[in-house]
Design a protein around this motif. Structure first.
Motif, mmCIF file in Angstrom:
data_model
loop_
_atom_site.group_PDB
_atom_site.id
_atom_site.type_symbol
_atom_site.label_atom_id
_atom_site.label_comp_id
_atom_site.label_asym_id
_atom_site.label_seq_id
_atom_site.Cartn_x
_atom_site.Cartn_y
_atom_site.Cartn_z
ATOM 1 N N ASP A 28 -77.675 -49.098 15.069
ATOM 2 C CA ASP A 28 -76.697 -48.573 16.024
ATOM 3 C C ASP A 28 -77.351 -47.786 17.158
ATOM 4 O O ASP A 28 -76.803 -47.695 18.256
ATOM 5 N N ARG A 29 -78.511 -47.218 16.902
ATOM 6 C CA ARG A 29 -79.169 -46.390 17.914
ATOM 7 C C ARG A 29 -79.921 -47.199 18.949
ATOM 8 O O ARG A 29 -79.808 -46.949 20.141
ATOM 9 N N ASP A 30 -80.711 -48.192 18.508
ATOM 10 C CA ASP A 30 -81.557 -48.912 19.463
ATOM 11 C C ASP A 30 -81.290 -50.407 19.515
ATOM 12 O O ASP A 30 -81.883 -51.114 20.319
ATOM 13 N N GLY A 31 -80.392 -50.912 18.672
ATOM 14 C CA GLY A 31 -80.044 -52.323 18.692
ATOM 15 C C GLY A 31 -81.059 -53.248 18.036
ATOM 16 O O GLY A 31 -80.876 -54.454 18.024
ATOM 17 N N LEU A 32 -82.124 -52.675 17.485
ATOM 18 C CA LEU A 32 -83.161 -53.496 16.867
ATOM 19 C C LEU A 32 -82.728 -53.981 15.486
ATOM 20 O O LEU A 32 -81.913 -53.354 14.820
ATOM 21 N N VAL A 33 -83.307 -55.090 15.083
ATOM 22 C CA VAL A 33 -82.965 -55.714 13.812
ATOM 23 C C VAL A 33 -83.266 -54.799 12.634
ATOM 24 O O VAL A 33 -84.240 -54.048 12.643
ATOM 25 N N ARG A 34 -82.383 -54.855 11.647
ATOM 26 C CA ARG A 34 -82.583 -54.187 10.361
ATOM 27 C C ARG A 34 -82.349 -55.235 9.292
ATOM 28 O O ARG A 34 -81.399 -56.017 9.375
ATOM 29 N N LEU A 35 -83.213 -55.257 8.308
ATOM 30 C CA LEU A 35 -83.109 -56.221 7.222
ATOM 31 C C LEU A 35 -82.223 -55.650 6.118
ATOM 32 O O LEU A 35 -82.495 -54.572 5.592
ATOM 33 N N ARG A 36 -81.173 -56.373 5.783
ATOM 34 C CA ARG A 36 -80.263 -55.939 4.720
ATOM 35 C C ARG A 36 -80.650 -56.535 3.382
ATOM 36 O O ARG A 36 -80.330 -55.968 2.340
ATOM 37 N N ALA A 37 -81.303 -57.708 3.397
ATOM 38 C CA ALA A 37 -81.662 -58.392 2.148
ATOM 39 C C ALA A 37 -82.983 -59.127 2.341
ATOM 40 O O ALA A 37 -83.021 -60.159 3.006
ATOM 41 N N ALA A 38 -84.057 -58.601 1.785
ATOM 42 C CA ALA A 38 -85.365 -59.234 1.910
ATOM 43 C C ALA A 38 -85.479 -60.488 1.054
ATOM 44 O O ALA A 38 -86.321 -61.347 1.320
ATOM 45 N N ALA A 39 -84.639 -60.598 0.039
ATOM 46 C CA ALA A 39 -84.623 -61.778 -0.838
ATOM 47 C C ALA A 39 -83.188 -62.305 -0.874
ATOM 48 O O ALA A 39 -82.427 -62.014 -1.806
ATOM 49 N N PRO A 40 -82.787 -63.064 0.145
ATOM 50 C CA PRO A 40 -81.405 -63.534 0.204
ATOM 51 C C PRO A 40 -81.061 -64.502 -0.924
ATOM 52 O O PRO A 40 -81.942 -65.127 -1.520
ATOM 53 N N ALA A 41 -79.783 -64.632 -1.177
ATOM 54 C CA ALA A 41 -79.286 -65.573 -2.187
ATOM 55 C C ALA A 41 -79.494 -66.997 -1.695
ATOM 56 O O ALA A 41 -79.486 -67.249 -0.482
ATOM 57 N N PRO A 42 -79.676 -67.940 -2.607
ATOM 58 C CA PRO A 42 -79.900 -69.337 -2.209
ATOM 59 C C PRO A 42 -78.844 -69.880 -1.246
ATOM 60 O O PRO A 42 -79.176 -70.656 -0.346
ATOM 61 N N GLY A 43 -77.612 -69.455 -1.379
ATOM 62 C CA GLY A 43 -76.563 -69.911 -0.475
ATOM 63 C C GLY A 43 -76.730 -69.421 0.954
ATOM 64 O O GLY A 43 -76.051 -69.918 1.856
ATOM 65 N N GLN A 44 -77.634 -68.466 1.176
ATOM 66 C CA GLN A 44 -77.880 -67.923 2.509
ATOM 67 C C GLN A 44 -79.129 -68.511 3.164
ATOM 68 O O GLN A 44 -79.393 -68.249 4.337
ATOM 69 N N PHE A 45 -79.891 -69.309 2.422
ATOM 70 C CA PHE A 45 -81.175 -69.800 2.928
ATOM 71 C C PHE A 45 -81.040 -70.542 4.263
ATOM 72 O O PHE A 45 -81.815 -70.298 5.194
ATOM 73 N N ALA A 46 -80.094 -71.431 4.377
ATOM 74 C CA ALA A 46 -79.945 -72.219 5.606
ATOM 75 C C ALA A 46 -79.646 -71.320 6.800
ATOM 76 O O ALA A 46 -80.220 -71.499 7.887
#
Length: 82
Positions: A28-46
């Motif tokens: 929210d402060r600088d608009g830069l990316v933040r990682l919420r999940a370093a190991a996403p679920a298989p359904g998110q891979f694509a």
């Protein structure tokens, strides 16, 4: 799959957040990316792969497990193999 981000390369376009909102967020402060999940679920891979391809700054790195996922390659958002 393992995902990492390089905030120094991020240009705050927000493509990653629009493509995979459960995995990426913007500070929210600088608009830069933040990682919420370093190991996403298989359904998110694509969606994660697409977010990496769409990232104009090449700030997203996707590491595929050997023998699993798309080719087992490790590459950055520009599609270059490491």
């Amino acid at each position: 799959m393992q995902v990492s981000v390089d905030r120094d390369r991020c240009c705050s376009s927000g493509q990653c957040v629009r493509t995979a909102p459960d995995v990426f967020d913007q500070d929210d402060r600088d608009g830069l990316v933040r990682l919420r999940a370093a190991a996403p679920a298989p359904g998110q891979f694509a969606d994660v792969r697409l977010a990496a391809e769409l990232c104009p700054g090449g700030a997203i790195t996707v590491a595929e497990p050997a023998g699993g996922g798309a080719g087992g390659a490790v590459g950055d958002a520009m599609g270059d193999a490491a």
